[in-house]
Design an enzyme around this catalytic site. Structure first.
Site, PDB file in Angstrom:
ATOM      1  N   LYS A   5      -0.582  44.718 -79.226  1.00  0.00           N
ATOM      2  CA  LYS A   5       0.309  43.575 -79.460  1.00  0.00           C
ATOM      3  C   LYS A   5      -0.471  42.519 -80.221  1.00  0.00           C
ATOM      4  O   LYS A   5      -1.391  41.905 -79.691  1.00  0.00           O
ATOM      5  CB  LYS A   5       0.748  43.053 -78.104  1.00  0.00           C
ATOM      6  CG  LYS A   5       1.976  42.199 -78.118  1.00  0.00           C
ATOM      7  CD  LYS A   5       3.195  43.068 -78.288  1.00  0.00           C
ATOM      8  CE  LYS A   5       4.434  42.250 -78.559  1.00  0.00           C
ATOM      9  NZ  LYS A   5       4.723  41.290 -77.510  1.00  0.00           N
ATOM     10  N   GLU A  34       9.316  45.051 -84.840  1.00  0.00           N
ATOM     11  CA  GLU A  34      10.034  44.017 -84.084  1.00  0.00           C
ATOM     12  C   GLU A  34      10.971  43.235 -85.000  1.00  0.00           C
ATOM     13  O   GLU A  34      10.565  42.782 -86.071  1.00  0.00           O
ATOM     14  CB  GLU A  34       9.023  43.073 -83.447  1.00  0.00           C
ATOM     15  CG  GLU A  34       9.668  41.930 -82.687  1.00  0.00           C
ATOM     16  CD  GLU A  34       8.632  41.027 -82.069  1.00  0.00           C
ATOM     17  OE1 GLU A  34       7.816  41.510 -81.259  1.00  0.00           O
ATOM     18  OE2 GLU A  34       8.627  39.828 -82.408  1.00  0.00           O
ATOM     19  N   GLU A  57       3.142  44.449 -70.042  1.00  0.00           N
ATOM     20  CA  GLU A  57       2.229  43.774 -70.972  1.00  0.00           C
ATOM     21  C   GLU A  57       1.085  43.050 -70.263  1.00  0.00           C
ATOM     22  O   GLU A  57       1.321  42.219 -69.382  1.00  0.00           O
ATOM     23  CB  GLU A  57       3.014  42.776 -71.815  1.00  0.00           C
ATOM     24  CG  GLU A  57       2.178  42.127 -72.909  1.00  0.00           C
ATOM     25  CD  GLU A  57       3.061  41.603 -74.033  1.00  0.00           C
ATOM     26  OE1 GLU A  57       3.442  42.410 -74.895  1.00  0.00           O
ATOM     27  OE2 GLU A  57       3.374  40.412 -74.020  1.00  0.00           O
ATOM     28  N   GLU A  92      12.802  43.301 -75.887  1.00  0.00           N
ATOM     29  CA  GLU A  92      11.551  42.570 -75.695  1.00  0.00           C
ATOM     30  C   GLU A  92      11.813  41.116 -75.308  1.00  0.00           C
ATOM     31  O   GLU A  92      12.675  40.472 -75.897  1.00  0.00           O
ATOM     32  CB  GLU A  92      10.747  42.510 -77.007  1.00  0.00           C
ATOM     33  CG  GLU A  92      10.334  43.822 -77.607  1.00  0.00           C
ATOM     34  CD  GLU A  92       9.600  43.583 -78.935  1.00  0.00           C
ATOM     35  OE1 GLU A  92       9.531  44.520 -79.726  1.00  0.00           O
ATOM     36  OE2 GLU A  92       9.124  42.461 -79.189  1.00  0.00           O
ATOM     37  N   SER A  93      11.011  40.627 -74.397  1.00  0.00           N
ATOM     38  CA  SER A  93      10.907  39.199 -74.048  1.00  0.00           C
ATOM     39  C   SER A  93      12.067  38.682 -73.191  1.00  0.00           C
ATOM     40  O   SER A  93      13.229  39.080 -73.372  1.00  0.00           O
ATOM     41  CB  SER A  93      10.830  38.301 -75.288  1.00  0.00           C
ATOM     42  OG  SER A  93       9.725  38.608 -76.075  1.00  0.00           O
ATOM     43  N   ASN A 126      13.385  41.372 -80.331  1.00  0.00           N
ATOM     44  CA  ASN A 126      12.745  40.303 -79.565  1.00  0.00           C
ATOM     45  C   ASN A 126      13.781  39.236 -79.236  1.00  0.00           C
ATOM     46  O   ASN A 126      14.361  38.622 -80.126  1.00  0.00           O
ATOM     47  CB  ASN A 126      11.574  39.696 -80.365  1.00  0.00           C
ATOM     48  CG  ASN A 126      10.664  38.858 -79.470  1.00  0.00           C
ATOM     49  OD1 ASN A 126      11.023  38.551 -78.328  1.00  0.00           O
ATOM     50  ND2 ASN A 126       9.497  38.508 -79.979  1.00  0.00           N
ATOM     51  N   LYS A 159      -1.026  40.275 -70.595  1.00  0.00           N
ATOM     52  CA  LYS A 159      -0.809  39.042 -71.380  1.00  0.00           C
ATOM     53  C   LYS A 159      -1.512  37.893 -70.658  1.00  0.00           C
ATOM     54  O   LYS A 159      -0.888  37.198 -69.836  1.00  0.00           O
ATOM     55  CB  LYS A 159       0.709  38.819 -71.476  1.00  0.00           C
ATOM     56  CG  LYS A 159       1.160  37.641 -72.286  1.00  0.00           C
ATOM     57  CD  LYS A 159       2.692  37.601 -72.325  1.00  0.00           C
ATOM     58  CE  LYS A 159       3.231  36.488 -73.178  1.00  0.00           C
ATOM     59  NZ  LYS A 159       4.701  36.397 -73.150  1.00  0.00           N
TER      60      LYS A 159
HETATM   61  O1  LIG Z   1       5.188  34.768 -75.322  1.00  0.00           O
HETATM   62  C1  LIG Z   1       5.018  33.772 -76.041  1.00  0.00           C
HETATM   63  O2  LIG Z   1       4.839  32.624 -75.597  1.00  0.00           O
HETATM   64  C2  LIG Z   1       5.005  33.914 -77.528  1.00  0.00           C
HETATM   65  C3  LIG Z   1       4.880  32.778 -78.298  1.00  0.00           C
HETATM   66  C4  LIG Z   1       4.830  32.890 -79.683  1.00  0.00           C
HETATM   67  C5  LIG Z   1       4.929  34.120 -80.287  1.00  0.00           C
HETATM   68  C6  LIG Z   1       5.059  35.271 -79.517  1.00  0.00           C
HETATM   69  C7  LIG Z   1       5.105  35.170 -78.150  1.00  0.00           C
HETATM   70  N1  LIG Z   1       5.217  36.286 -77.359  1.00  0.00           N
HETATM   71  C8  LIG Z   1       5.046  37.602 -77.859  1.00  0.00           C
HETATM   72  C9  LIG Z   1       5.853  38.613 -77.187  1.00  0.00           C
HETATM   73  O3  LIG Z   1       6.449  39.372 -77.901  1.00  0.00           O
HETATM   74  C10 LIG Z   1       5.909  38.708 -75.710  1.00  0.00           C
HETATM   75  O4  LIG Z   1       4.615  38.617 -75.211  1.00  0.00           O
HETATM   76  C11 LIG Z   1       6.530  39.981 -75.145  1.00  0.00           C
HETATM   77  O5  LIG Z   1       7.706  40.307 -75.776  1.00  0.00           O
HETATM   78  C12 LIG Z   1       6.767  39.799 -73.659  1.00  0.00           C
HETATM   79  O6  LIG Z   1       7.615  38.686 -73.451  1.00  0.00           O
HETATM   80  P1  LIG Z   1       7.810  38.048 -72.015  1.00  0.00           P
HETATM   81  O7  LIG Z   1       8.252  39.136 -71.075  1.00  0.00           O
HETATM   82  O8  LIG Z   1       8.879  37.014 -72.198  1.00  0.00           O
HETATM   83  O9  LIG Z   1       6.506  37.493 -71.604  1.00  0.00           O
END
Ligand SMILES: O=C(O)c1ccccc1NCC(=O)[C@H](O)[C@H](O)COP(=O)(O)O
Length: 251
Positions: free
Chosen positions: A115, A159, A54, A210-211, A180, A56
């Site tokens: 996204k 999601e 991502e 995810e995440s 997520n 980001k």
């Molecule tokens: O990433 C955040 O801080 C966030 C806050 C509020 C709503 C959504 C958020 N993230 C969106 C995502 O889905 C993530 O960017 C994506 O899954 C990647 O997650 P990560 O690897 O933990 O950065």
């Protein structure tokens, strides 16, 4: 509160309010999408762990901001073996833009996920991408939006975070589902979320974790629990993105 009447973290409330204010596109878009399932098959054939890396620049839970050119980041991620890319297009809270997505998609040949926090059909028409995210928690008419996305040629990634959202996604006809691990009500991340939901996902659904994936142990844990692919943002954006992606794709 969200569509289910549940509390949201203030940052997410703000994201959602902004999403409801955002104008849509003026003309209906038609996409000739790069196949995500082909990209997954290529990764598996090469022995790469399928990673959606991502782009980001920042987020409500990230300290600071990364201002590198998104195209440079995207190319570096592909060099590390990314199967697909995810590009934030949400401007106010994530530093994303539709321009960044257009430039990235023109510069790489892997599928690109948009996204964003899409709440209305016309917002699908803002920019072309191969995959588009629909967050079950924020969409009232999920099957309508899913169908609208498919009619335009997008591969919609739906999601979910709970069993109830999974059931809504399946009822809507989703065949690409992301669980997520981040609870958008509390902004807490817990990898148990994926492990508890994955057993209820039918085998013919492509499933993405995810995440919150920050280590190679996390990658192996999500894969053991049934993830066909992993969506990773923060842990890739922190440092050398090629090295970071390679670490995860070779885990
Ligand atoms: O990433 C955040 O801080 C966030 C806050 C509020 C709503 C959504 C958020 N993230 C969106 C995502 O889905 C993530 O960017 C994506 O899954 C990647 O997650 P990560 O690897 O933990 O950065």
């Amino acid at each position: 509160m969200d569509a289910n009447g549940e509390e949201l973290a203030p940052a997410v409330r703000s994201i959602l309010d902004a999403a409801h204010e955002r104008a849509g596109g003026e003309e209906r878009i038609s996409v000739d999408a790069r196949s995500f399932s082909d990209a997954l098959a290529d990764a598996e054939a090469d022995g790469r762990v399928p990673v959606i890396a991502e782009v980001k620049p920042t987020s409500p839970t990230t300290a600071g901001r990364r201002d590198d050119d998104p195209v440079d980041l995207a190319r570096a991620m592909v060099a590390g073996g990314a199967t697909a890319l995810s590009v934030l297009t949400e401007p106010e809270h994530f530093g994303g833009s539709t321009d960044a997505l257009e430039r990235v998609r023109a510069a790489v040949d892997v599928p690109v996920l948009r996204k964003d926090f899409i709440v209305e059909e016309s917002q699908l028409d803002l920019v072309a991408s191969d995959l588009t995210l629909l967050i079950a928690r924020f969409v009232d008419d999920l099957s309508g939006l899913l169908q609208a996305a498919e009619e335009r040629g997008f591969q919609p990634l739906v999601e979910v975070h709970t069993r109830a959202e999974l059931d809504r996604a399946l009822d809507a006809g989703a065949d690409l589902i992301g669980v997520n691990n981040r609870d958008l009500g509390a902004l807490e991340v817990d990898l148990d979320t994926f492990e508890s939901i994955a057993p209820h996902v039918p085998d013919d659904v492509t499933l993405i974790a995810e995440s919150g994936i920050g280590s190679t142990d996390d990658v192996r844990r999500m894969r053991s629990a049934g993830a066909d692919a992993l969506l990773i943002g923060s842990a890739i954006m922190d440092g050398d993105v090629t090295d970071n992606v390679r670490r995860f794709t070779t885990a």
